[in-house]
Structure formats: structure tokens, C-alpha cells
Scaffold this active site. Structure first.
Site, short mmCIF file in Angstrom:
data_model
loop_
_atom_site.label_atom_id
_atom_site.label_comp_id
_atom_site.label_asym_id
_atom_site.label_seq_id
_atom_site.Cartn_x
_atom_site.Cartn_y
_atom_site.Cartn_z
N GLU A 49 67.90 -1.30 21.55
CA GLU A 49 67.88 -2.65 22.12
C GLU A 49 66.45 -3.19 22.21
OE1 GLU A 49 70.15 -4.76 22.59
OE2 GLU A 49 71.83 -3.43 22.20
N TYR A 132 68.96 -8.71 30.18
CA TYR A 132 69.77 -8.50 28.97
C TYR A 132 69.82 -7.02 28.58
CZ TYR A 132 70.82 -7.82 24.15
OH TYR A 132 71.37 -7.31 23.01
N ASP A 150 72.34 -12.55 25.57
CA ASP A 150 71.19 -12.99 24.77
C ASP A 150 71.56 -14.30 24.06
OD1 ASP A 150 72.94 -12.25 22.80
OD2 ASP A 150 71.54 -10.98 21.70
#
Ligand code: SF4
Length: 360
Positions: A49, A132, A150
Site C-alpha cells: 500500500e 487510507y 482513496d
């Protein structure tokens, strides 16, 4: 008469509840294979991520594989030398992401027994982990009922629910997160929904043009599509103009070695390596003058390549100059192109120049 899925009483909940099983089913059947999906441990989800912020999936995959091979767990990340870490990150840009990974790994080793915590609140206490990323790790790796919102998810939500709020506003992102959190499933489905929303936004409900509604699992219930507004949404305020900085990049060469230096530890591209540079597009006499003052005894000058590098708030417009020198000033380190490649993490902004000296 309006169907039950049309916006009533201002709530998107019933529509989202209808959409969730369709999205999970679609994702389960169509998901793309990616290395971090093969074994979604908290560490793997975290690293992927962070890499995927500002980097396309295809571009991130080789970096991810190399990173995990060399730093397979949190203790290895906590122990890595910063120079080596930046070398592993070289080419991905936004190097503060790599530094924050190491800072967080050290904190995890000291305070959390070397493991990532599972709640978004605890995750957000770690450097580099915002709402996020915390949502992604918590839902995908731990099955927590936490959305990860996002730009992709905002776009899908805005179209599915025909939301006419400005998606660039933080308040809108918070409202979308809260709305999703009310209906988010738990356990394995939490992670599947997070990935489904991201993937739909990446491959079907795409930005910049017409979304591929005929391939979309929620096409039948999508409010934007029914209203013919799928290309108008999401609404977004225009981004602020970037500042433009002109720079002259100096490729000072003496007997096959080039002058390089490490940037300061704070500010833009902190701690990375660079070629010396002058602000603005310098004239030949200014370049010679600079090289003389640095003690390089310049001899011959030749124009080098031009390059543009775009940061979030600033653009560098660069013109390169090759300058053959008779002496090596101690103000710089002098390295061959191969030594620079091996030892000096250099930001993408300078890769045009690195390639230019490799080819000489
Ligand atoms: Fe996006 Fe079209 Fe699917 Fe609606 S139907 S969510 S606009 S791809």
C-alpha cells in the site's frame, strides 16, 4: 415511480448494501493476480500500500518483490541501513515513504512486539500511515470493518451514489468514509470489499473519460449511469497551479568521474544524491565562473539534455551542461557512472542525466 435504489431520505446505505455483494462477487471472479495478494500478511499489505501511493501497480511489482526478498519482515526493515533502504526505493520517488517505513518498523519493534496493530486508530499512530492506508491494512489483513477511501474509491462512490460534492474536499472524503463504514462487512469480506472498490476504480470505473459501464457489476443500480451523468461525476475543484523552477544541472567530469553530492537531511529529496546545480538557466560564463569557484578548473563546455520533473507542488525545468574539468574539487564526491549507480541513491529527477553520463 422511483426504484428503491434511488436516493431517498439522503441516505446511500440501502444502495451500498445492494452493491456490496455484487462487488465482492465480481472481484472474487475477476481479480488480477498480484504478488501481495498471494500472501496478504499485514506486513505485505503495508509495504504494497505504501508503494502504490503515487506509483502504478505494474511499476510497483518489481520493486515490491525485490524489497520483500531483501527485507522479508519488520525486524529486517527496522535494521536496514538508510542508504540501502533508499537504494531499494530508488526510482519510486517520494523517499519520505521509505524513511517512514523504517521509522515505523523501529517503533513496532520497540512498542508492539514487532507486529502491526490491527485497529485503524493504532495504525494511524505510525509514521506514514494515514486514514487510507490504515483502512487498507485493517480491512485486508485483519478483517476489520474499516473502509479505505482513496481517489479510486471516491470516484466509484460519487458515480454509484450520484454524489455531487467536491471530491477534493477533506470533508467529502470523511463523509464517504463514514457512509461506507456504516455498511462495511467484517472478516474476509471486509478485505474483499476494499480490494473490489479499488479494483473497480482502476479497471472499470476509470477516470478521465467514459467509464466501462457495460463491464460493471453495479451498472444496474448505478445512479450516475441511470441519470447519464457518469462522465460528469465526480465533481472536483481544479488543482492549484505548481510553481515552476528552472535549473541548470552541471555534469562536471574529470577523467571519467563525475561530481555528485548528498542533499541535506531535511527538505525536498532529503539525503539523496544529486549532480551540482545552479538555479535558473545559467549562461556559459556563469557556469564557468561557478566551476572555477568550486576549484574544478573547467576546460570545455557542451550542452546536455533537457528534462522536466514534476513534484506535487513544484516543477523542475532542467537544462544539463557537460563540463570537462582538470581537477577534482574536494567539495564534491567524484564517482564513475557505475559507482553512482551502485552507491548513490539518486532521485528520478536526475535519471535523464545519469543515463546521459552512462552513454558517454
Ligand atoms: Fe462507474 Fe459505470 Fe459502474 Fe456506475 S455503472 S459505477 S459509472 S462503471
Amino acid at each position: 415511480m422511483a426504484r428503491p435504489t434511488d436516493k431517498q431520505n439522503g441516505s446511500d446505505g440501502p444502495l451500498l448494501q445492494q452493491a456490496i455483494p455484487l462487488l465482492i462477487d465480481w472481484y472474487s471472479r475477476h481479480k488480477k493476480s498480484m504478488p501481495w495478494r498471494e500472501d496478504p500478511t499485514p506486513y505485505h499489505v503495508w509495504i504494497s500500500e505504501i508503494m502504490l501511493q503515487q506509483t502504478r501497480i505494474e511499476a510497483a511489482i518489481p520493486y515490491y518483490l525485490r524489497f520483500i526478498r531483501e527485507l522479508p519482515d519488520i525486524p529486517a526493515l527496522a535494521a536496514v541501513e538508510e542508504e540501502r533502504l533508499l537504494k531499494l526505493w530508488e526510482g519510486l520517488g517520494y523517499y519520505s515513504r521509505a524513511r517512514n517505513l523504517k521509522k515505523a518498523a523501529l517503533l513496532l519493534t520497540e512498542r508492539y512486539g514487532g507486529a502491526l496493530p490491527r485497529t485503524p486508530e493504532e495504525l494511524q499512530k505510525l509514521p506514514g500511515i494515514g486514514a487510507y492506508t490504515a483502512g487498507a491494512i485493517a480491512s485486508i489483513a485483519f478483517g476489520e470493518r474499516t473502509p479505505a477511501v482513496d481517489g479510486n474509491v471516491m470516484r466509484v462512490y460519487a458515480r454509484l451514489c450520484a454524489m455531487e460534492e467536491d471530491v477534493m474536499k477533506e470533508n467529502t472524503r470523511r463523509a464517504v468514509t463514514a457512509s461506507l463504514a456504516e455498511v462495511y462487512p467484517a472478516g474476509r469480506e471486509a478485505g474483499l470489499l476494499t480490494e473490489a472498490l479499488m479494483e473497480l476504480g482502476e479497471v472499470v470505473c476509470i477516470p478521465n473519460g467514459a467509464p466501462l459501464c457495460d463491464r460493471c457489476p453495479v451498472a444496474e443500480i448505478c445512479r450516475a449511469r441511470r441519470a447519464g451523468k457518469q462522465e460528469e461525476l465526480p465533481l472536483r475543484s481544479p488543482p492549484k497551479a505548481r510553481r515552476i523552477e528552472e535549473r541548470t544541472i552541471l555534469l562536471l567530469e574529470q577523467d571519467g568521474a563525475y561530481a555528485v553530492r548528498r542533499r541535506p537531511d531535511h527538505g525536498l529529496l532529503a539525503g539523496l544524491w544529486e549532480f551540482p546545480a545552479l538555479e535558473g538557466y545559467a549562461r556559459e560564463e556563469e557556469i564557468f565562473d561557478y566551476a572555477v569557484k568550486q576549484g574544478c578548473c573547467p576546460e570545455a563546455l557542451k550542452a546536455g539534455p533537457e528534462a522536466l520533473h514534476v513534484f506535487t507542488h513544484v516543477e523542475w525545468h532542467m537544462k544539463g551542461t557537460f563540463l570537462t574539468c582538470r581537477s577534482r574539487s574536494p567539495l564534491f564526491e567524484w564517482k564513475t557512472p557505475l559507482q553512482i549507480l551502485a552507491d548513490c541513491p539518486m532521485p528520478k529527477a536526475f535519471h535523464v542525466y545519469l543515463n546521459a553520463i552512462k552513454k558517454r
